[in-house]
Design a protein around this motif. Structure first.
Motif, mmCIF file in Angstrom:
data_model
loop_
_atom_site.group_PDB
_atom_site.id
_atom_site.type_symbol
_atom_site.label_atom_id
_atom_site.label_comp_id
_atom_site.label_asym_id
_atom_site.label_seq_id
_atom_site.Cartn_x
_atom_site.Cartn_y
_atom_site.Cartn_z
ATOM 1 N N GLY A 94 0.845 -1.183 0.000
ATOM 2 C CA GLY A 94 0.000 0.000 0.000
ATOM 3 C C GLY A 94 0.882 1.234 0.000
ATOM 4 N N LEU A 95 0.295 2.377 0.280
ATOM 5 C CA LEU A 95 1.045 3.632 0.295
ATOM 6 C C LEU A 95 1.992 3.695 1.490
ATOM 7 N N VAL A 96 3.169 4.239 1.259
ATOM 8 C CA VAL A 96 4.103 4.496 2.360
ATOM 9 C C VAL A 96 4.394 5.997 2.360
ATOM 10 N N GLY A 97 3.997 6.654 3.452
ATOM 11 C CA GLY A 97 4.207 8.088 3.579
ATOM 12 C C GLY A 97 5.217 8.399 4.660
ATOM 13 N N VAL A 98 5.952 9.491 4.484
ATOM 14 C CA VAL A 98 7.027 9.852 5.410
ATOM 15 C C VAL A 98 6.945 11.332 5.778
ATOM 16 N N SER A 99 7.116 11.629 7.059
ATOM 17 C CA SER A 99 7.182 13.018 7.520
ATOM 18 C C SER A 99 8.598 13.538 7.342
ATOM 19 N N VAL A 100 8.726 14.674 6.672
ATOM 20 C CA VAL A 100 10.060 15.253 6.476
ATOM 21 C C VAL A 100 10.092 16.706 6.951
ATOM 22 N N HIS A 101 11.298 17.133 7.377
ATOM 23 C CA HIS A 101 11.451 18.489 7.897
ATOM 24 C C HIS A 101 12.590 19.249 7.229
ATOM 25 N N SER A 102 13.077 18.678 6.113
ATOM 26 C CA SER A 102 14.118 19.374 5.343
ATOM 27 C C SER A 102 14.096 18.877 3.902
ATOM 28 N N LEU A 103 14.728 19.631 3.032
ATOM 29 C CA LEU A 103 14.835 19.248 1.621
ATOM 30 C C LEU A 103 15.576 17.918 1.492
ATOM 31 N N GLU A 105 15.842 15.447 3.604
ATOM 32 C CA GLU A 105 14.994 14.323 4.027
ATOM 33 C C GLU A 105 13.985 13.960 2.936
ATOM 34 N N ALA A 106 13.405 14.972 2.304
ATOM 35 C CA ALA A 106 12.416 14.732 1.251
ATOM 36 C C ALA A 106 13.038 13.965 0.078
ATOM 37 N N VAL A 107 14.225 14.392 -0.320
ATOM 38 C CA VAL A 107 14.928 13.752 -1.440
ATOM 39 C C VAL A 107 15.278 12.300 -1.087
ATOM 40 N N LEU A 108 15.768 12.087 0.129
ATOM 41 C CA LEU A 108 16.127 10.736 0.574
ATOM 42 C C LEU A 108 14.905 9.834 0.705
ATOM 43 N N ALA A 109 13.803 10.409 1.176
ATOM 44 C CA ALA A 109 12.563 9.631 1.316
ATOM 45 C C ALA A 109 12.115 9.117 -0.049
ATOM 46 N N GLU A 110 12.147 10.010 -1.045
ATOM 47 C CA GLU A 110 11.762 9.590 -2.399
ATOM 48 C C GLU A 110 12.712 8.517 -2.925
ATOM 49 N N LYS A 111 14.012 8.739 -2.741
ATOM 50 C CA LYS A 111 15.029 7.809 -3.217
ATOM 51 C C LYS A 111 14.855 6.412 -2.624
ATOM 52 N N TYR A 116 4.735 9.245 -0.800
ATOM 53 C CA TYR A 116 4.415 10.664 -0.588
ATOM 54 C C TYR A 116 5.168 11.160 0.637
ATOM 55 N N VAL A 117 5.315 12.476 0.742
ATOM 56 C CA VAL A 117 5.914 13.062 1.947
ATOM 57 C C VAL A 117 5.012 14.149 2.512
ATOM 58 N N PHE A 118 5.047 14.255 3.830
ATOM 59 C CA PHE A 118 4.429 15.362 4.566
ATOM 60 C C PHE A 118 5.549 16.318 4.908
ATOM 61 N N ALA A 119 5.493 17.547 4.403
ATOM 62 C CA ALA A 119 6.521 18.537 4.706
ATOM 63 C C ALA A 119 5.974 19.522 5.724
ATOM 64 N N SER A 120 6.682 19.653 6.847
ATOM 65 C CA SER A 120 6.170 20.553 7.900
ATOM 66 C C SER A 120 7.321 21.214 8.665
ATOM 67 N N HIS A 121 6.957 22.276 9.436
ATOM 68 C CA HIS A 121 5.631 22.879 9.382
ATOM 69 C C HIS A 121 5.717 24.202 8.626
ATOM 70 N N VAL A 122 4.695 24.429 7.804
ATOM 71 C CA VAL A 122 4.724 25.555 6.875
ATOM 72 C C VAL A 122 4.502 26.886 7.593
ATOM 73 N N TYR A 123 3.437 26.945 8.385
ATOM 74 C CA TYR A 123 3.108 28.168 9.133
ATOM 75 C C TYR A 123 3.184 27.889 10.629
#
Length: 196
Positions: A94-103, A105-111, A116-123
Motif C-alpha cells: 500500500g502507500l508508504v508516507g514519510v514526515s520530512v522536515h528538510s529538503l 529528508e524529502a529527497v532521501l525519502a523519495e530515493k 508521498y511526503v508530509f513537509a512541515s511545518h509551513v506556518y
C-alpha cells in the motif's frame, strides 16, 4: 487532497468516530490514524471501526507508525517518521508516507521508496509551539526536487491554503483545524472548498 490527522485528545464535540464521520462527509480524502500512545490491541478495534465508517466514502485510511495494525486491517497506507523510515525496511502492500522536515529528508525519502511526503511545518502552529515555521520557500524547494506526492502541513487554514497550493503541493494535512472544531463537517467543507 485533504488529509486529516487524528488526535482524540483535542476533540471538543462528539468523539473520534463522529468527528471522522463528519470529516468524511465534508470531503476529506484520507484519514491518518495517529494515536501514538495506543498499543496494537488498543488501536486495532479503533482502526477497524474507522475503516467501516469511511468504507463507502472514497476516503483512504492510513495508519501512523503501527505497521502491524496497518497490515492486519489492510489499510490503504502506513505513515512513518523519517528516522524510522530510513532505519527499517518497510514491506507494505500500500502507500508508504514519510514526515520530512528538510529538503534533504524529502529527497532521501523519495530515493528510498516513499510514495508521498508530509513537509512541515509551513506556518506557525499550536502543535509546534515556539518552533519557527519553515515557510512557503521550503515547500517550493522540495517541489523542485522531488516527483512524488507532496503534502503541506502546519498551520494551514482556509486563509492561506491557496498560497501553499500555488507553491506546488498536491494537498494539505490538518489536525486541530478539524479535530478541535465544534463543527467538523463545516470546517472540513470550508477547507476543502478553499483548496479546490
Amino acid at each position: 487532497m485533504l488529509y486529516l490527522i487524528t488526535n482524540r485528545n483535542i476533540i471538543k464535540a462528539g468523539d473520534l468516530y463522529s468527528v471522522i464521520k463528519e470529516a468524511a462527509d465534508g470531503g476529506v480524502d484520507a484519514v491518518i490514524l495517529r494515536e501514538k500512545d495506543l498499543s496494537f490491541e488498543e488501536l486495532l478495534p479503533i482502526a477497524d471501526k474507522i475503516k467501516d465508517i469511511i468504507e463507502n466514502k472514497n476516503v483512504k485510511l492510513i495508519i501512523n507508525g503501527n505497521m502491524d495494525v496497518a497490515k492486519k486491517i489492510k489499510a490503504h497506507g502506513i505513515h512513518i517518521g523519517f528516522k524510522k523510515f530510513m532505519e527499517q525496511k518497510h514491506e507494505f502492500d500500500g502507500l508508504v508516507g514519510v514526515s520530512v522536515h528538510s529538503l534533504e529528508e524529502a529527497v532521501l525519502a523519495e530515493k528510498n521508496g516513499a510514495d508521498y511526503v508530509f513537509a512541515s511545518h509551513v506556518y506557525e502552529t499550536d502543535c509546534k509551539k515556539g518552533l519557527k515555521p519553515r515557510g512557503i520557500n521550503f515547500i517550493k524547494k522540495i517541489r523542485e526536487n522531488i516527483g512524488i506526492t507532496l503534502i503541506g502541513l502546519g498551520g494551514i487554514n482556509e486563509k492561506n491554503a491557496q498560497e501553499v497550493i500555488c507553491a506546488g503541493i498536491d494537498g494539505i494535512a490538518v489536525m486541530s483545524y478539524i479535530m478541535a472544531d465544534k463543527n467538523p463537517y463545516a470546517a472540513t467543507k470550508i477547507l476543502k472548498d478553499s483548496i479546490r
